[in-house]
Design an enzyme around this catalytic site. Structure first.
Site, mmCIF file in Angstrom:
data_model
loop_
_atom_site.group_PDB
_atom_site.id
_atom_site.type_symbol
_atom_site.label_atom_id
_atom_site.label_comp_id
_atom_site.label_asym_id
_atom_site.label_seq_id
_atom_site.Cartn_x
_atom_site.Cartn_y
_atom_site.Cartn_z
ATOM 1 N N ASP A 20 32.779 29.173 32.176
ATOM 2 C CA ASP A 20 32.019 28.625 33.293
ATOM 3 C C ASP A 20 31.458 29.724 34.198
ATOM 4 O O ASP A 20 30.562 29.483 34.989
ATOM 5 C CB ASP A 20 32.896 27.671 34.111
ATOM 6 C CG ASP A 20 34.118 28.369 34.696
ATOM 7 O OD1 ASP A 20 34.504 29.409 34.138
ATOM 8 O OD2 ASP A 20 34.676 27.883 35.686
ATOM 9 N N LYS A 21 31.975 30.931 34.090
ATOM 10 C CA LYS A 21 31.477 32.030 34.910
ATOM 11 C C LYS A 21 31.864 33.352 34.260
ATOM 12 O O LYS A 21 32.803 33.423 33.475
ATOM 13 C CB LYS A 21 32.036 31.960 36.329
ATOM 14 C CG LYS A 21 33.554 31.861 36.394
ATOM 15 C CD LYS A 21 34.031 31.670 37.816
ATOM 16 C CE LYS A 21 35.542 31.533 37.868
ATOM 17 N NZ LYS A 21 36.039 31.331 39.230
ATOM 18 N N THR A 22 31.151 34.386 34.608
ATOM 19 C CA THR A 22 31.386 35.682 33.971
ATOM 20 C C THR A 22 32.750 36.256 34.325
ATOM 21 O O THR A 22 33.320 37.011 33.557
ATOM 22 C CB THR A 22 30.303 36.682 34.389
ATOM 23 O OG1 THR A 22 30.283 36.768 35.824
ATOM 24 C CG2 THR A 22 28.936 36.234 33.903
ATOM 25 N N PHE B 40 31.085 33.364 52.569
ATOM 26 C CA PHE B 40 30.217 33.064 51.441
ATOM 27 C C PHE B 40 30.525 31.675 50.910
ATOM 28 O O PHE B 40 31.678 31.246 50.846
ATOM 29 C CB PHE B 40 30.442 34.089 50.328
ATOM 30 C CG PHE B 40 29.643 33.814 49.082
ATOM 31 C CD1 PHE B 40 28.378 34.347 48.934
ATOM 32 C CD2 PHE B 40 30.160 33.018 48.075
ATOM 33 C CE1 PHE B 40 27.647 34.105 47.782
ATOM 34 C CE2 PHE B 40 29.440 32.766 46.929
ATOM 35 C CZ PHE B 40 28.177 33.305 46.778
ATOM 36 N N GLU C 248 33.908 41.658 46.686
ATOM 37 C CA GLU C 248 34.169 42.364 47.943
ATOM 38 C C GLU C 248 35.106 43.545 47.729
ATOM 39 O O GLU C 248 34.918 44.616 48.305
ATOM 40 C CB GLU C 248 34.774 41.392 48.958
ATOM 41 C CG GLU C 248 33.795 40.356 49.479
ATOM 42 C CD GLU C 248 34.306 39.684 50.736
ATOM 43 O OE1 GLU C 248 35.538 39.550 50.862
ATOM 44 O OE2 GLU C 248 33.485 39.328 51.594
ATOM 45 N N ARG D 31 25.268 43.561 37.815
ATOM 46 C CA ARG D 31 25.072 42.491 38.790
ATOM 47 C C ARG D 31 24.544 43.108 40.082
ATOM 48 O O ARG D 31 24.969 44.191 40.494
ATOM 49 C CB ARG D 31 26.384 41.752 39.051
ATOM 50 C CG ARG D 31 26.939 41.047 37.839
ATOM 51 C CD ARG D 31 28.245 40.349 38.136
ATOM 52 N NE ARG D 31 28.078 39.266 39.087
ATOM 53 C CZ ARG D 31 29.062 38.467 39.500
ATOM 54 N NH1 ARG D 31 30.286 38.662 39.050
ATOM 55 N NH2 ARG D 31 28.832 37.502 40.352
ATOM 56 N N THR D 32 23.656 42.413 40.739
ATOM 57 C CA THR D 32 22.994 42.974 41.914
ATOM 58 C C THR D 32 23.205 42.083 43.137
ATOM 59 O O THR D 32 23.434 40.877 43.016
ATOM 60 C CB THR D 32 21.482 43.138 41.667
ATOM 61 O OG1 THR D 32 20.905 41.854 41.394
ATOM 62 C CG2 THR D 32 21.230 44.053 40.482
#
Length: 596
Positions: free
Chosen positions: A405-407, A527, A486, A584-585
């Site tokens: 579902d996510k990297t 966030f 973070e 990733r940016t």
């Protein structure tokens, strides 16, 4: 009152500030994740094995053999029944012993959890009495003291923390609950701050009752109210005030809380399903194959019986393997039916009785290899791979695709700050920053004066990295963050001698190239998936300047910035250059505010 209304009625729990207070609600805090007891292990494990069709088949064969041995008036068994019966019992016992051993491991794990030491607090007048007990003896309403880095042993209502002067907050890690390794903030109800301002727990804080919803599975919901005798009105409670069992209390010196849900009524245990016996896909395939083989055996037995009549083999001397005693049958059954049972017993080896014992031995062998595989050893946690159910070991060989579902799931949330671009110049993040030839970066590589660094965009960039976040620093110097992004940014800034020294809920100390700075934290906008950015408002008491710092996704950040077209094209090109490298940016921005 109906039964349904009684179940849904709220619970009332008195806070047990002394041993004389008792509550009718709440279970024992002992937990159990085992499948069997000493009495149920053998019968239940035996019964579960008959999900395997082969075991049912061999029970049927054994019964037919015993009938043919002791009820010869029906038919005579050509094979000794006990060879099959004893072999079947051995196969079933091996599997039962394996299941029992795996359940014993669960029991040992439960015992470690149930005997974990916790500190219970009582009051005798104004004197605080602390008692260390095993977690299984915690009762609903008990006052629990959490010290340092410790596991939470029940669902607790947070009442006071060592950060009482900074919002009465603490940090927890919920990896055992939702798999997320980032830190989460929990806080005591704000209305308790006046009682906590003395800096030590008082009996007024623990005299009263808690009214809340009955046990439920929802880990993200909690509805309740705290009624303290020292306050006129009840205090509303929310999920932010709750520490769930299985979470890790960390980054806070101490805290006081009261147990609300205990044992099997905790949210974690209510979400734990009973340890069912698991069947792998290979065993499912075997069941299907055995049904097909059984049908083929029935057809072959029927053809054998028909061939007796076609080839005129009814005579004893032509079928010595059927009439083992050399005599004609005196069965009360028709001859064809008698011979059908005899041939069915003769062909029982179509399905080998050693099939499942071979599979069990392979499963155990694979489990041992997995548990001893150094490539699966976690050096950080000092833990080998643990095989909870050997029945599923071969499932790993059936995996053809992995959907994520996510990297972060595939990268194990391990991220590093590798490169950054300031004013169109790309810099590598590594300890030997002297390799970077930019005069601006070389300026930061030496102990320059603060005045000489003012206006330096790289200085502002690094200041944002160590300021715009929710990272906290532990006493041993390690950083803990709510997200791996973070953490990567703050650790990356450390390569340029920029560090977070200390962070509370209202202040933050940082160090940039040997110069320490103190910021007052005025507001934090965390966030989330909708904003896709995080921002912080800080005040520099030394210069009396106010700054808003923000970081987030480029497609969200860029439209919010006042940038001319040429600079916008340069920024977009820089982002494309980083993305082309497979990185990733994100964008980082800062604005100095006026007092107006």
């Amino acid at each position: 009152m109906s039964k349904k209304e009684d179940i849904e009625s709220p619970w009332n729990l008195a806070i047990r500030n002394n041993k004389g207070i008792t509550n009718t609600n709440g279970l024992s805090n002992a937990i159990s994740t085992t499948k069997y007891s000493l009495l149920t292990w053998l019968p239940v494990s035996m019964w579960e094995q008959f999900r395997r069709i082969a075991n049912i088949y061999f029970i049927l064969i054994s019964i037919l053999m015993l009938i043919g041995t002791y009820a010869t008036s029906l038919y005579v068994s050509p094979l000794d029944p006990y060879s099959t019966v004893f072999t079947l019992v051995f196969v079933l016992m091996v599997t039962s012993v394996k299941e029992g051993y795996e359940d014993l491991q669960r029991y040992r794990s439960d015992k470690v959890e149930n005997t974990r030491k916790v500190t219970i607090v009582r009051f005798e007048g104004d004197e605080i009495i602390e008692e260390v007990i095993e977690s299984q003896y915690i009762k609903a309403g008990d006052i629990i003291k959490l010290n340092g880095k410790t596991a939470v042993s029940a669902d607790l209502l947070l009442l006071m923390t060592s950060n009482y002067a900074e919002g009465n907050q603490c940090y927890i890690e919920t990896a055992n609950i939702d798999g997320e390794t980032n830190l989460k903030v929990r806080e005591a109800p704000p209305a308790l701050l006046p009682i906590c301002k003395q800096g030590k727990p008082s009996i007024e804080l623990f005299t009263g009752k808690v009214e809340f919803a009955p046990p439920n599975k929802d880990i993200h919901s909690f509805i309740g109210a705290l009624h303290l005798n020292s306050l006129d009105s009840p205090i509303p409670l929310s999920p932010d005030n709750i520490l769930l069992r299985g979470s890790l209390f960390t980054n806070t010196d101490w805290a006081y809380a009261t147990a609300i849900y205990t044992g099997q009524e905790t949210k974690l245990q209510m979400n734990n399903r009973h340890a069912d016996s698991k069947m792998s896909k290979i065993e499912g395939y075997l069941n299907t194959a055995i049904i097909i083989i059984f049908c083929a055996q029935v057809v072959l037995v029927s053809m054998s019986v028909i061939s007796i009549y076609i080839l005129d083999f009814q005579l004893v001397d032509k079928l010595p393997y059927v009439h083992t005693d050399g005599k004609l049958s005196s069965s009360v059954l028709p001859y064809w039916l008698e011979e059908w049972f005899v041939f069915f017993i003769l062909y029982n080896n179509f399905i080998p009785i050693s099939l499942y014992i071979s599979i069990e031995l392979v499963n155990v062998g694979q489990s041992v290899l997995i548990a001893s595989d150094l490539n699966l050893y976690d050096e950080v946690l000092d833990l080998p791979c643990m095989v909870r159910s050997s029945n599923l070991a071969q499932e790993l060989g059936l995996v053809s695709n992995v959907f994520s579902d996510k990297t972060g799931t595939l990268t194990r949330n391990e991220m590093k700050l590798v490169k950054f671009i300031v004013d169109g110049v790309m810099y590598d993040v590594n300890p030997s920053i002297e390799d970077n030839k930019s005069p601006a970066l070389l300026l930061l590589s030496h102990n320059s004066s603060r005045n000489s660094m003012k206006g330096n965009k790289i200085y502002d960039f690094l200041q944002c990295l160590v300021t715009c976040h929710t990272v906290v620093r532990e006493q041993d110097g390690k950083y803990r963050a709510e997200s791996p992004d973070e953490l990567a940014l703050v650790e990356g800034a450390g390569n340029f001698n920029c560090f977070l020294l200390d962070r509370g809920t209202v202040t933050m100390n940082i160090e940039i190239q040997g110069h320490q700075k103190l910021f007052n934290i005025l507001a934090v906008n965390a966030f989330n998936a909708d904003r896709k950015r995080m921002s912080i408002l800080v005040h520099d008491p030394e210069t009396n300047d106010y700054y808003v710092m923000c970081k987030g996704a480029d497609n969200i950040m860029l439209p919010l910035c006042s940038i001319d077209k040429q600079n916008m094209r340069n920024i977009e090109k820089s982002l494309l250059d980083l993305a082309t490298l497979g990185l990733r940016t994100l964008c980082i921005a800062q604005k100095k505010l006026t007092t107006e």
